[in-house]
Write a protein that holds these residues in place. Structure first.
Motif, short mmCIF file in Angstrom:
data_model
loop_
_atom_site.label_atom_id
_atom_site.label_comp_id
_atom_site.label_asym_id
_atom_site.label_seq_id
_atom_site.Cartn_x
_atom_site.Cartn_y
_atom_site.Cartn_z
N ALA A 147 -9.55 -2.15 0.93
CA ALA A 147 -9.31 -1.93 -0.49
C ALA A 147 -9.02 -3.22 -1.24
O ALA A 147 -9.40 -3.37 -2.39
N ARG A 159 -7.65 0.48 6.16
CA ARG A 159 -8.00 0.98 4.84
C ARG A 159 -7.49 0.02 3.76
O ARG A 159 -8.20 -0.33 2.82
N PRO A 218 -15.61 -0.56 3.00
CA PRO A 218 -15.44 0.82 3.46
C PRO A 218 -16.78 1.40 3.90
O PRO A 218 -17.82 1.09 3.31
N THR A 271 -4.42 3.04 8.59
CA THR A 271 -4.01 2.80 7.21
C THR A 271 -4.15 1.32 6.84
O THR A 271 -4.58 0.97 5.74
N ASP A 300 0.83 -1.19 0.00
CA ASP A 300 0.00 0.00 0.00
C ASP A 300 0.87 1.26 0.00
O ASP A 300 1.61 1.51 0.95
N ARG A 341 -20.14 6.62 8.84
CA ARG A 341 -18.99 6.57 9.74
C ARG A 341 -19.19 7.57 10.89
O ARG A 341 -18.93 7.25 12.05
#
Lengths: 198, 268
Positions: free
Chosen positions: A164, A160, A171, A157, A13, A177
């Motif tokens: 992904a 995330r 997400p 991170t 990432d 959220r």
């Protein structure tokens, strides 16, 4: 997401890479150090993996692995405690295998865990900090505070990255959220009210 | 879950001097013969990363064990594998310096393979308590709350069986165990230069402060390094406990704690 998959997901990432590089660059600057490194814990393999390096070793260390149960970084990963050590240059027994693999033996080293909740995600090391920044409790506290912030950002991170690549939860839309965060805070208040003082 | 401490707790003595935390004594007097006490006959166990054999700053190690965790479960075995990182040797060296004639034992709970500080730490401490060591030095803790209750039971077992458990507060202000329990003697670092100074904290849960900053400690290969942390304040207090117990072998953990309190430099 299991801890054992974390190094792989962060290495793939770009945002995680940028974050970790920023962490080691800033840590090195704060302490006027020769170098700084982040190791992430691969729990399944029982290894620590270099994920970002600032300063000496930057060109060749990333991706190298070593056993997580040994050495100073290993002690930090297992115990979850920070440590500062000095006078290492004259100590031939200091993490010899690691020192040889890095072509660099520091004289002083500060190492703190990257902790999220009850889990150790990895270790942040600062090598050869400036003289005035060594071996005192306030400096240890400062690095620990910085590591806590870094670990929180890293965890975010990684979550995330997990979303992904399909390996984690979907997400969450921004408005949902915000709602979820409000609910969590209300739950925290509720639990705090229910919990008697110790 | 790791939780922040309540406001006002003192985790270390930073930015304040001994004179800032005076404590009015309540008639307890320390033994006046501590200078002649060497820890002779007292069995001290260091639960950590192992202890290097034949280190000049540690001397004789009277027994070494390791907690092994594998597919068959968790068990304790005798070992001659020494120290996996140096930290246990550092702690043992401080105990030896403070209480030169004590018996030293080691239980290694780190370094066998990556296992965290939860169940292996618990098993190592429980085993040491059941061996009835006089003093156990634990410069480690776990933040995993699911082990807290079992650790509390083990700490109480030690307390009532006259084993003094001396435990480091975490180096960062997070909640961890077992130092947090009243049945153990909890230790943090002060930043004074006096290597013989210990203080009572009038605002527990950390009960005592001892030298932990820039301490010269034993390390691997028979060498010494300088290091910083609550880890090194704890074995200083462990050594003092051994010396008190060599004076009065039948002292209970609360008597030992009272003696530490009464002999603290800030208690008058």
């Amino acid at each position: 997401m299991s801890l054992g998959t974390q190094p792989a997901s962060t290495s793939d990432d770009p945002m995680a890479h940028e974050l970790l590089q920023s962490v080691v660059d800033v840590a090195r600057a704060i302490f006027g150090a020769q170098a700084s490194s982040v190791f992430l814990l691969d729990e399944e393999a029982g290894e620590l993996v270099f994920r970002a390096v600032s300063g000496r070793g930057e060109e060749f260390l990333v991706g190298r692995r070593f056993p997580a149960g040994r050495g100073i970084a290993g002690w930090v990963a297992v115990s979850g405690e920070p440590i500062v050590v000095d006078d290492l240059a004259d100590n031939p027994s200091f993490d010899r295998s690691l020192a040889q693999s890095t072509d660099y033996v520091p004289d002083a080293l500060m190492a703190v865990p990257l902790v999220h909740g009850e889990r150790v995600l990895g270790v942040l090391e600062v090598l050869d900090p400036a003289e005035q920044a060594r071996s005192s409790l306030p400096e240890l506290d400062l690095l620990s505070l910085f590591a806590r912030q870094a670990a929180t950002a890293l965890r975010f991170t990684m979550a995330r990255a997990g979303g992904a690549d399909g390996g984690g939860p979907e997400p969450v839309a921004p408005h949902r959220r915000a709602t979820a965060l409000r609910l969590v805070r209300r739950l925290e208040h509720l639990l705090a009210e229910e919990t008697p003082d110790r | 879950m790791t939780t922040a401490p309540a406001q006002g707790l003192t985790w270390r003595l930073l930015g304040r001097r001994p004179a800032d935390i005076p404590v009015a004594a309540d008639g307890i007097h320390p033994p006046d013969a501590l200078d002649g006490a060497t820890g002779r006959g007292v069995r001290v166990c260091v639960v950590d990363s192992g202890v290097e054999r034949d280190h000049p700053s540690v001397g004789r190690v009277d027994g070494s064990w390791v907690v092994v965790k594998d597919d068959e479960g968790i068990r304790v075995e005798e070992t001659d594998t020494g120290d996996t990182c140096g930290h246990g040797t550092a702690c043992a060296g401080i105990v030896r310096r403070v209480a030169p004639d004590c018996e030293l034992y080691s239980v290694r709970v780190l370094g066998e393979r990556f296992s965290g500080t939860g169940d292996v730490l618990l098993e190592g401490l429980r085993w040491a308590v059941r061996q009835r060591f006089d003093v156990i030095n634990l410069s480690l803790s776990t933040t995993r709350t699911r082990f807290a209750e079992e650790l509390r039971v083990v700490a109480d077992e030690a307390y009532f069986n006259r084993t003094v458990v001396v435990a480091s507060a975490h180096n960062t202000p997070v909640e961890s165990f077992p130092w947090r329990f009243a049945s153990v003697i909890s230790v943090g670092s002060h930043e004074e230069e006096d290597p013989e100074l210990h203080l009572y904290n009038p605002r527990p849960p950390v009960e005592f402060f001892a030298p932990g900053q820039n301490v010269e400690v034993a390390w691997l290969g028979g060498r010494t390094i300088r290091s910083t942390g609550n880890s090194y304040a704890t074995p200083y207090i462990t050594g003092l406990c051994a010396r008190f117990l060599s004076l009065g072998p039948r002292m209970t953990p609360f008597q030992v704690k009272s003696a530490l309190y009464a002999s603290a430099a800030n208690v008058r």
